[in-house]
Structures are given as structure tokens and as C-alpha cells.
Design a protein around this motif. Sequence first.
Motif, PDB file in Angstrom:
ATOM      1  N   TYR A  12       0.833  -1.200   0.000  1.00  0.00           N
ATOM      2  CA  TYR A  12       0.000   0.000   0.000  1.00  0.00           C
ATOM      3  C   TYR A  12       0.872   1.257   0.000  1.00  0.00           C
ATOM      4  CZ  TYR A  12      -3.985  -3.000   0.960  1.00  0.00           C
ATOM      5  OH  TYR A  12      -4.958  -3.961   0.863  1.00  0.00           O
ATOM      6  N   ASP A  13       0.543   2.167  -0.902  1.00  0.00           N
ATOM      7  CA  ASP A  13       1.316   3.401  -1.091  1.00  0.00           C
ATOM      8  C   ASP A  13       0.690   4.607  -0.417  1.00  0.00           C
ATOM      9  OD1 ASP A  13       3.106   2.133  -3.121  1.00  0.00           O
ATOM     10  OD2 ASP A  13       1.243   2.062  -4.265  1.00  0.00           O
ATOM     11  N   GLU A  14      -0.644   4.618  -0.319  1.00  0.00           N
ATOM     12  CA  GLU A  14      -1.332   5.790   0.201  1.00  0.00           C
ATOM     13  C   GLU A  14      -2.451   5.392   1.151  1.00  0.00           C
ATOM     14  OE1 GLU A  14      -0.774   9.100  -3.407  1.00  0.00           O
ATOM     15  OE2 GLU A  14      -2.749   8.219  -3.023  1.00  0.00           O
ATOM     16  N   LEU A  15      -2.717   6.278   2.094  1.00  0.00           N
ATOM     17  CA  LEU A  15      -3.885   6.183   2.967  1.00  0.00           C
ATOM     18  C   LEU A  15      -4.707   7.436   2.741  1.00  0.00           C
ATOM     19  CD1 LEU A  15      -5.418   5.013   5.543  1.00  0.00           C
ATOM     20  CD2 LEU A  15      -4.004   6.619   6.839  1.00  0.00           C
ATOM     21  N   CYS A  16      -6.018   7.287   2.598  1.00  0.00           N
ATOM     22  CA  CYS A  16      -6.863   8.465   2.467  1.00  0.00           C
ATOM     23  C   CYS A  16      -8.056   8.362   3.412  1.00  0.00           C
ATOM     24  CB  CYS A  16      -7.318   8.694   1.022  1.00  0.00           C
ATOM     25  SG  CYS A  16      -8.694   7.686   0.476  1.00  0.00           S
ATOM     26  N   PHE A  17      -8.540   9.524   3.832  1.00  0.00           N
ATOM     27  CA  PHE A  17      -9.791   9.620   4.563  1.00  0.00           C
ATOM     28  C   PHE A  17     -10.430  10.951   4.203  1.00  0.00           C
ATOM     29  CE2 PHE A  17      -6.328  10.872   7.417  1.00  0.00           C
ATOM     30  CZ  PHE A  17      -6.746  12.097   7.938  1.00  0.00           C
ATOM     31  N   MET A  18     -11.690  11.139   4.598  1.00  0.00           N
ATOM     32  CA  MET A  18     -12.452  12.332   4.241  1.00  0.00           C
ATOM     33  C   MET A  18     -12.843  13.082   5.493  1.00  0.00           C
ATOM     34  SD  MET A  18     -12.696  11.857   0.879  1.00  0.00           S
ATOM     35  CE  MET A  18     -13.916  13.083   0.428  1.00  0.00           C
ATOM     36  N   THR A  19     -12.998  14.405   5.336  1.00  0.00           N
ATOM     37  CA  THR A  19     -13.427  15.181   6.487  1.00  0.00           C
ATOM     38  C   THR A  19     -14.256  16.381   6.058  1.00  0.00           C
ATOM     39  OG1 THR A  19     -12.669  16.219   8.541  1.00  0.00           O
ATOM     40  CG2 THR A  19     -11.402  16.702   6.566  1.00  0.00           C
ATOM     41  N   ASP A  20     -15.147  16.812   6.935  1.00  0.00           N
ATOM     42  CA  ASP A  20     -15.812  18.114   6.870  1.00  0.00           C
ATOM     43  C   ASP A  20     -15.160  18.975   7.943  1.00  0.00           C
ATOM     44  OD1 ASP A  20     -17.526  16.947   5.018  1.00  0.00           O
ATOM     45  OD2 ASP A  20     -19.092  16.566   6.498  1.00  0.00           O
ATOM     46  N   ILE A  21     -14.992  20.254   7.664  1.00  0.00           N
ATOM     47  CA  ILE A  21     -14.279  21.098   8.615  1.00  0.00           C
ATOM     48  C   ILE A  21     -14.889  22.497   8.621  1.00  0.00           C
ATOM     49  CG2 ILE A  21     -12.515  21.771   6.922  1.00  0.00           C
ATOM     50  CD1 ILE A  21     -10.451  21.586   9.225  1.00  0.00           C
ATOM     51  N   THR A  22     -14.938  23.102   9.794  1.00  0.00           N
ATOM     52  CA  THR A  22     -15.529  24.433   9.938  1.00  0.00           C
ATOM     53  C   THR A  22     -14.592  25.496   9.358  1.00  0.00           C
ATOM     54  OG1 THR A  22     -14.540  24.677  12.126  1.00  0.00           O
ATOM     55  CG2 THR A  22     -16.757  23.741  12.015  1.00  0.00           C
ATOM     56  N   LYS A  23     -15.095  26.712   9.214  1.00  0.00           N
ATOM     57  CA  LYS A  23     -14.269  27.807   8.710  1.00  0.00           C
ATOM     58  C   LYS A  23     -13.108  28.059   9.664  1.00  0.00           C
ATOM     59  CE  LYS A  23     -17.352  31.355  10.676  1.00  0.00           C
ATOM     60  NZ  LYS A  23     -18.203  32.522  10.356  1.00  0.00           N
ATOM     61  N   LYS A  24     -11.918  28.186   9.089  1.00  0.00           N
ATOM     62  CA  LYS A  24     -10.685  28.378   9.855  1.00  0.00           C
ATOM     63  C   LYS A  24     -10.493  27.295  10.913  1.00  0.00           C
ATOM     64  CE  LYS A  24      -9.083  32.275   8.089  1.00  0.00           C
ATOM     65  NZ  LYS A  24      -7.721  32.403   7.498  1.00  0.00           N
ATOM     66  N   GLY A  25     -11.110  26.129  10.681  1.00  0.00           N
ATOM     67  CA  GLY A  25     -11.079  25.066  11.677  1.00  0.00           C
ATOM     68  C   GLY A  25      -9.779  24.275  11.670  1.00  0.00           C
ATOM     69  N   LYS A  26      -9.559  23.549  12.745  1.00  0.00           N
ATOM     70  CA  LYS A  26      -8.399  22.674  12.874  1.00  0.00           C
ATOM     71  C   LYS A  26      -8.854  21.363  13.505  1.00  0.00           C
ATOM     72  CE  LYS A  26      -4.336  24.250  13.984  1.00  0.00           C
ATOM     73  NZ  LYS A  26      -3.161  24.790  14.742  1.00  0.00           N
ATOM     74  N   GLN A  27      -8.358  20.249  12.952  1.00  0.00           N
ATOM     75  CA  GLN A  27      -8.691  18.924  13.460  1.00  0.00           C
ATOM     76  C   GLN A  27      -7.407  18.115  13.635  1.00  0.00           C
ATOM     77  OE1 GLN A  27     -11.160  17.837  10.113  1.00  0.00           O
ATOM     78  NE2 GLN A  27     -13.060  18.212  11.251  1.00  0.00           N
ATOM     79  N   THR A  28      -7.398  17.235  14.626  1.00  0.00           N
ATOM     80  CA  THR A  28      -6.250  16.362  14.843  1.00  0.00           C
ATOM     81  C   THR A  28      -6.708  14.910  14.796  1.00  0.00           C
ATOM     82  OG1 THR A  28      -5.147  18.019  16.226  1.00  0.00           O
ATOM     83  CG2 THR A  28      -4.366  15.757  16.389  1.00  0.00           C
ATOM     84  N   PHE A  29      -6.155  14.180  13.841  1.00  0.00           N
ATOM     85  CA  PHE A  29      -6.497  12.778  13.637  1.00  0.00           C
ATOM     86  C   PHE A  29      -5.354  11.893  14.149  1.00  0.00           C
ATOM     87  CE2 PHE A  29      -8.680  15.255  10.466  1.00  0.00           C
ATOM     88  CZ  PHE A  29      -9.940  14.689  10.381  1.00  0.00           C
ATOM     89  N   ARG A  30      -5.719  10.751  14.678  1.00  0.00           N
ATOM     90  CA  ARG A  30      -4.747   9.740  15.079  1.00  0.00           C
ATOM     91  C   ARG A  30      -4.788   8.623  14.041  1.00  0.00           C
ATOM     92  NH1 ARG A  30      -2.336   7.719  19.928  1.00  0.00           N
ATOM     93  NH2 ARG A  30      -2.113   5.434  19.918  1.00  0.00           N
ATOM     94  N   VAL A  31      -3.634   8.301  13.485  1.00  0.00           N
ATOM     95  CA  VAL A  31      -3.533   7.262  12.466  1.00  0.00           C
ATOM     96  C   VAL A  31      -2.608   6.172  12.969  1.00  0.00           C
ATOM     97  CG1 VAL A  31      -2.809   6.714  10.115  1.00  0.00           C
ATOM     98  CG2 VAL A  31      -3.944   8.895  10.587  1.00  0.00           C
ATOM     99  N   GLU A  32      -3.108   4.944  13.052  1.00  0.00           N
ATOM    100  CA  GLU A  32      -2.301   3.799  13.459  1.00  0.00           C
ATOM    101  C   GLU A  32      -2.069   2.898  12.249  1.00  0.00           C
ATOM    102  OE1 GLU A  32      -4.059   1.829  16.823  1.00  0.00           O
ATOM    103  OE2 GLU A  32      -4.666   3.733  17.745  1.00  0.00           O
ATOM    104  N   LEU A  33      -0.815   2.703  11.901  1.00  0.00           N
ATOM    105  CA  LEU A  33      -0.425   1.854  10.779  1.00  0.00           C
ATOM    106  C   LEU A  33       0.133   0.545  11.320  1.00  0.00           C
ATOM    107  CD1 LEU A  33       1.473   4.523   8.619  1.00  0.00           C
ATOM    108  CD2 LEU A  33      -0.935   3.848   8.442  1.00  0.00           C
ATOM    109  N   GLN A  34      -0.301  -0.579  10.756  1.00  0.00           N
ATOM    110  CA  GLN A  34       0.122  -1.896  11.224  1.00  0.00           C
ATOM    111  C   GLN A  34       0.610  -2.733  10.052  1.00  0.00           C
ATOM    112  OE1 GLN A  34       0.054  -3.081  14.365  1.00  0.00           O
ATOM    113  NE2 GLN A  34      -1.201  -1.581  15.471  1.00  0.00           N
ATOM    114  N   GLU A  35       1.651  -3.547  10.305  1.00  0.00           N
ATOM    115  CA  GLU A  35       2.142  -4.474   9.285  1.00  0.00           C
ATOM    116  C   GLU A  35       1.438  -5.832   9.364  1.00  0.00           C
ATOM    117  OE1 GLU A  35       6.505  -3.332   7.793  1.00  0.00           O
ATOM    118  OE2 GLU A  35       6.486  -4.425   9.702  1.00  0.00           O
ATOM    119  N   THR A  36       0.403  -5.907  10.165  1.00  0.00           N
ATOM    120  CA  THR A  36      -0.376  -7.145  10.280  1.00  0.00           C
ATOM    121  C   THR A  36      -1.841  -6.846   9.971  1.00  0.00           C
ATOM    122  OG1 THR A  36      -0.763  -6.757  12.641  1.00  0.00           O
ATOM    123  CG2 THR A  36       1.148  -8.108  12.033  1.00  0.00           C
ATOM    124  N   GLY A  37      -2.604  -7.911   9.781  1.00  0.00           N
ATOM    125  CA  GLY A  37      -4.041  -7.751   9.564  1.00  0.00           C
ATOM    126  C   GLY A  37      -4.397  -7.458   8.122  1.00  0.00           C
TER     127      GLY A  37
END
Length: 410
Positions: A76-101
Motif C-alpha cells: 500500500y502506497d497511500e492512505l486516504c480519509f475524508m473530512t468536513d471542517i468548519t471555517k478556519k477550523g483545525k482537526q487532529t487525527f490519530r492514524v495507526e499503521l500496522q504491518e499485520t491484519g
Amino acid sequence: MKRNLLFALLALSTQTFYGQKTLEVTVSNPVNTPREAQPVVLSLLPYQLQTKSALVTLDGKEIPSQLDDLNGDGIYDELCFMTDITKKGKQTFRVELQETGEPRQYESKVYADMMLTNRKINSSNKQDLYISSLTVDNGTNPYWMLHHHGPAFENELVAYRIYFDHRQTVDTYGKYRKGLELKQTQFYPDEEQKAAGFGDDVLWVGNTFGAGALRGWDGNEPQMLTDVDHRTLRIVSRGPLRTIVEVIDEGWNTMNPGKEKITMNTLYKLYAGRRDVQVDIRFNRSAKGYQFATGLINVKESEEYSDHAGLRGCWGTDWPVSLKDSAGHKRETVGLGICIPRKNMAKELPANKDNYPFIVSTDTQTLSYHISFGSDNESFGYHSAKDWFEYLQAWKRDLEQPLQVSVAEK
């Protein structure tokens, strides 16, 4: 004791240790306007993992994500996800990558297919010879061998297809209501499906650009992709958040005077919740000095919009098929749009009877632009040239001011 320790060390040495990484992804909206259906795409190459699964959370809640292997090497080369965000907004996402599963499963918001025509089945919406990829040699035209003539892909708003021939035209399928339909209609709804409110082909493209096909340029007029050593069309990804269709034109004679053949790899990316398609092109070497042509079909009696800086659109009405095949169809009103980065704009040409054309170029190995369309049939979309052109202007602002993304390893 020593023997037990030795066995423990040997057992430990034979274990396979799988890597994992946790990322903190901060996404900021730079504009004073709320944004919807914004893709966030992370390259996985910097993390030196053979990622097999990923978990994305926002405020502790899991959100859908997608892993994609773009080059077909099994990693796998890329991970993507989608978001809606408020004006001048800021969001913090946690991404866990695993070599199993395995990749986590989510409800699909998109769909794609490509299939051979099964001559034993008369129905045009019950074909069953599904394929993922096809490569042909120069002079071979599988257009009539493929059902709906090439790959087709959709989200809940729109659907597209790409002709598998020398035109490589992008064609459109308009909807009345939001939802996925192509698995049922296979781009050709029957009368019962039409009566039930399913969509249909809404654009006749002929030999035109359709919705933003790229062609060669010989210094005077566009040139189709007739002289190609090998042509491949492949469905790279079927969702759940985006479809990716790949077109490879290996050894393409672009008809640029004095220029050698070049290989072009094109990725068409359609995200859930968006009506536009991102067109990402990579050449096998720098394309500096080459010129190409693209643009939009000049829909009959269409009204044109251009900001003369890469954004162009039209709104018009015509039969979606040739007149000899028009039985069972009605005239369709559509809006089309194309947005080309200013750096790649060589020249905007005047409209002619077929197209609203551009000459485009790049000084590197890459070229990217976006295409979009809407159907007047939509219960959720645009229904006048004025509204469509306002959408195009807002669309360009959205493209030119993307979300700001920063990534930190935790």
C-alpha cells in the motif's frame, strides 16, 4: 537453566516482528468558509512499513479510511480519509499503521467496474464478465468488446466512464437522486429502471474532448492517441472512499513536431461526496517542450464561462446519443467544467463547433487538472447556467486553497 535460556533465545530469534507506527495528523482549513467532503491523502512511503491495516480516529471515534496500492506491487502506497471542517477550523487525527491484519471494512460510498461483453446475455444491464485490467497492442481496439466501452466509476452524485480506444474520452452519466446505481444499470438502464428513477447517459461525445480528455497537439489541432505501442486500462481501487482508474499509454506518438514517443500514466480519482474528478498524469520522463490539448465538448447551443486563467465551463442541451440511436432517450441539459493550474496553461483557444479547447504543457514529468459535471436531472444539483458557473468559481477557490496537512510521528 542454560539450556532453557538457549531455547528461549532461539525461539525469540525465529519470531517475526511486525512494525507499527502512530501518526498525529493535523488538518487546518485556511479559509473563512466551511468545507465539506475534503480528502486527506497521506503517502506511506516515508514510514518504511509494509502497511497491511490502518485505523484513523478523530476525537477517539473511528472514521472510514482507505489503503491503496497505486503501482500494483502488493504494498500500500497511500492512505486516504475524508473530512468536513468548519471555517478556519483545525482537526487532529490519530492514524495507526500496522504491518499485520487486513484493511478495515467500511460501507462503500463509491463503485467501479469494467467488463467484457458477454454475447450470450442479451440484456445490457446483466453482463457478468468482470475484469480489472486489460492491455492491448497498437492497432487493437477493444471498444466494442467491452461493456460500456471501458471502465465506469461513480459516487452518490455522479458517474463517469472512459472509452477504451484512441479517443480515451471521458463520458458522463447523470442521476436524478443521490445513490450508487451502476452495479444495477451497468450504464444502460432499462425502461423499468428509468421509470423507477434511475439515471442514464447524458452526454454525446463523438470525437470531442468530452469532459476533459487529454490529446496530443501537432501545432495546429488536437491529435488523438492513435499511435500507441500498448494501451492499458486498469481499475486500481474500488473504494470505499475513492475509485481510481488508471490509463497507461506506452510509447505514445503525440504528434508534437520533432518529439519522440513518450509513455503517459493517467490516474482518474473520484472521491465520495464530490462531483469532480482529479486527473493525475505522470510521464516516463520530463515532458518539457511537449504540448498537449484538452478542454470540454461544445455542447449544442451551450453557454460558455471562462476566467481565462484555467477555469472553463459550459451549460447546454443536446441528445445524449447519435440521432439514429435517439429512440427512448430525451434531450439532456448538462453543465461541464475543467480547471487547469495556471502554470500548465499554454493557451486558451476560441471555441469551435466541437470543443472549448486549451493547449497545456508541463516542465516536469507530471501534469494534474480537475474535471466536473452536473446534470439538470438532479434533484440535488444545479439547474441554470448562472448557478453552474457560480459552482465552478467556488470549485476553483476550493481547489486552489486546499486543506493544510501536517504529520508527526508519535
